[in-house]
Scaffold this active site. Structure first.
Site, PDB file in Angstrom:
ATOM      1  N   ASP A   9     107.766 122.553  95.114  1.00 46.99           N
ATOM      2  CA  ASP A   9     107.212 122.624  93.779  1.00 46.99           C
ATOM      3  C   ASP A   9     107.786 123.565  92.880  1.00 46.99           C
ATOM      4  O   ASP A   9     107.639 124.659  93.179  1.00 46.99           O
ATOM      5  CB  ASP A   9     105.494 122.782  93.673  1.00 46.99           C
ATOM      6  CG  ASP A   9     105.074 122.540  92.669  1.00 46.99           C
ATOM      7  OD1 ASP A   9     105.619 121.916  91.726  1.00 46.99           O
ATOM      8  OD2 ASP A   9     103.709 122.590  92.237  1.00 46.99           O
ATOM      9  N   ASP A 105     109.797 117.560  89.266  1.00 54.15           N
ATOM     10  CA  ASP A 105     109.839 118.751  89.766  1.00 54.15           C
ATOM     11  C   ASP A 105     109.214 119.115  90.921  1.00 54.15           C
ATOM     12  O   ASP A 105     108.865 120.323  91.336  1.00 54.15           O
ATOM     13  CB  ASP A 105     108.947 119.846  88.710  1.00 54.15           C
ATOM     14  CG  ASP A 105     107.655 119.660  88.315  1.00 54.15           C
ATOM     15  OD1 ASP A 105     107.144 118.424  89.014  1.00 54.15           O
ATOM     16  OD2 ASP A 105     106.830 120.248  87.802  1.00 54.15           O
ATOM     17  N   GLU A 106     109.014 118.148  91.729  1.00 53.81           N
ATOM     18  CA  GLU A 106     108.588 118.338  93.076  1.00 53.81           C
ATOM     19  C   GLU A 106     108.817 117.280  94.128  1.00 53.81           C
ATOM     20  O   GLU A 106     109.334 116.059  93.702  1.00 53.81           O
ATOM     21  CB  GLU A 106     106.830 118.326  93.079  1.00 53.81           C
ATOM     22  CG  GLU A 106     106.296 117.201  92.589  1.00 53.81           C
ATOM     23  CD  GLU A 106     104.588 117.331  92.511  1.00 53.81           C
ATOM     24  OE1 GLU A 106     104.244 117.544  93.294  1.00 53.81           O
ATOM     25  OE2 GLU A 106     104.153 116.811  91.431  1.00 53.81           O
TER      26      GLU A 106
END
Length: 396
Positions: A9, A105-106
């Site tokens: 993350d 973003d993860e």
């Protein structure tokens, strides 16, 4: 031997991207927001230094600047965030081919086959590599399944590495409120609270039939997760299968009338918009395909600042491309494609509070229109211009 799943993350991703692009911002409070001259602008993202000063997402920008007069404000740079995200995932791909991109973003990484390297050492290597090469800090959750890995990555930020085993669930997860559980949104939390379920532990012990009556099959899945059970595999194709959504039509005859072409584009836009909503994705790029009477085919695309999903926006952008690139020759095929689609929750817009209210009203209106069209047919509700044209044709 169980699986070893990492959830990676990126920390304060949009603000971290701004710092990576402009290193002079490091060590300073930074937020991503709308026009700094606009009093009603809101904070869309904040780095950890800004968060420590009490600044949070959706806070009015004027209030954030009041808390921190030296606050540095950056306008959203969506193309930058997408480019850096791509770099992050390219480096993760080198660690293991079993990489599933969950959002901008993860992502999840299955490292079960890398038994020769201790998971903690591998996680430290990934964290250090991304920080040194892409300048993006990440937190990593290590667990035997995706749900626990996701929960673990949330426990220590920034630059945290957390191991969460199934045997840890009663002591670590069960005391937490259901609002903090991955997969439980605001509406679901309210339904669970109404059932007397306040903590993850309550959910783990809840009556499954009652959960299904309230939440459907999703209730059973949430109960499994609350007990640390998640059978989902890390699927690289999951994040790749929705890269674009499009539709095209071969016309029954070659068309040269712009009005007819625009009517066709509107139909295509409504189809694409409907599918995007079903998949809960948005895009920032529209591609128009034109095939002429001689089978010559061209594709033209343009990327806009704000992500879109509504059929009306898709039509407007496609119409712009048609008017700009059509050479006037007869057309036998038209197509619209939304390129590089991504989860709606990733969308970053330069909106102030007033625009948020207006957009909410517009969204509610379009939902009503779509329901009526679905029930009574596509022509149940038409634009005034279309009705005027139709009336004129009848009179002629």
């Amino acid at each position: 031997m169980g699986r070893i799943i990492f959830h990676i993350d990126c920390n304060s991703f949009f603000a971290s991207c701004e710092e990576a692009y402009n290193p002079s911002l490091k060590g300073k409070p930074v937020v991503v927001a709308g026009d700094p001259k606009e009093r009603r602008g809101i904070v869309l993202a904040a780095n950890y230094l800004a968060k420590q000063l009490g600044i949070y997402t959706t806070m009015p920008l004027w209030e954030a600047k009041k808390k921190c007069p030296s606050l540095i404000v950056r306008k959203p740079n969506f193309s930058l965030y997408r480019a850096i995200s791509q770099q992050v995932f390219e480096r993760l791909q080198r660690v293991s081919p079993l990489l599933e991109r969950a959002s901008i973003d993860e992502g999840y990484l299955d490292v079960t086959e890398m038994a020769s390297v201790h998971p903690l050492i591998l996680a430290e290597h990934i964290q250090r590599d991304l920080l040194e090469t892409v300048q993006i800090p990440v937190s990593i959750g290590i667990a035997p399944n995706k749900f626990l890995a996701k929960m673990a990555s949330e426990m220590k930020k920034p630059l945290g590495i957390t191991v969460l085993r199934k045997r840890d669930v009663p002591n670590v997860l069960w005391p937490l409120t259901v609002e903090t559980m991955h997969g439980v949104g605001e509406k679901t939390a309210k339904k669970l609270n109404a059932m007397g379920i306040a903590t993850i532990g309550d959910l783990a012990k809840a009556n499954e039939i009652a959960l299904q009556q309230t939440l459907g099959i999703y209730g059973s899945r949430l109960k499994e997760w609350a007990n640390g059970i998640d059978h989902r595999s890390v699927n690289p194709e999951e994040g790749e299968k929705r890269k674009s959504i499009g539709n095209s039509i071969t016309l029954p005859y070659d068309v040269t009338e712009q009005r007819v072409l625009l009517d066709i584009l509107r139909q295509l836009a409504e189809s694409v918009g409907r599918r995007m909503k079903q998949k809960r994705v948005v895009s920032a790029t529209v591609q128009l395909t034109i095939r002429y009477h001689d089978f010559q085919t061209i594709t033209r695309s343009k990327t806009w600042d704000n992500p879109f999903q509504e059929a009306e926006e898709i039509f407007r952008y496609a119409a712009y491309l048609l008017k700009k690139h059509w050479n006037g020759e007869p057309i036998r095929l038209l197509g619209i494609t939304a390129l590089d689609v991504f989860d709606r929750k990733e969308a970053v817009k330069q909106l102030d509070l007033f625009h948020y209210e207006e957009e909410a009203k517009t969204e509610a209106l379009w939902k009503t229109v779509e329901k009526l069209r679905k029930k009574f047919g596509g022509t149940a509700i038409q634009k005034g211009a279309a009705l005027v044209e139709k009336k004129g044709e009848q009179q002629n």
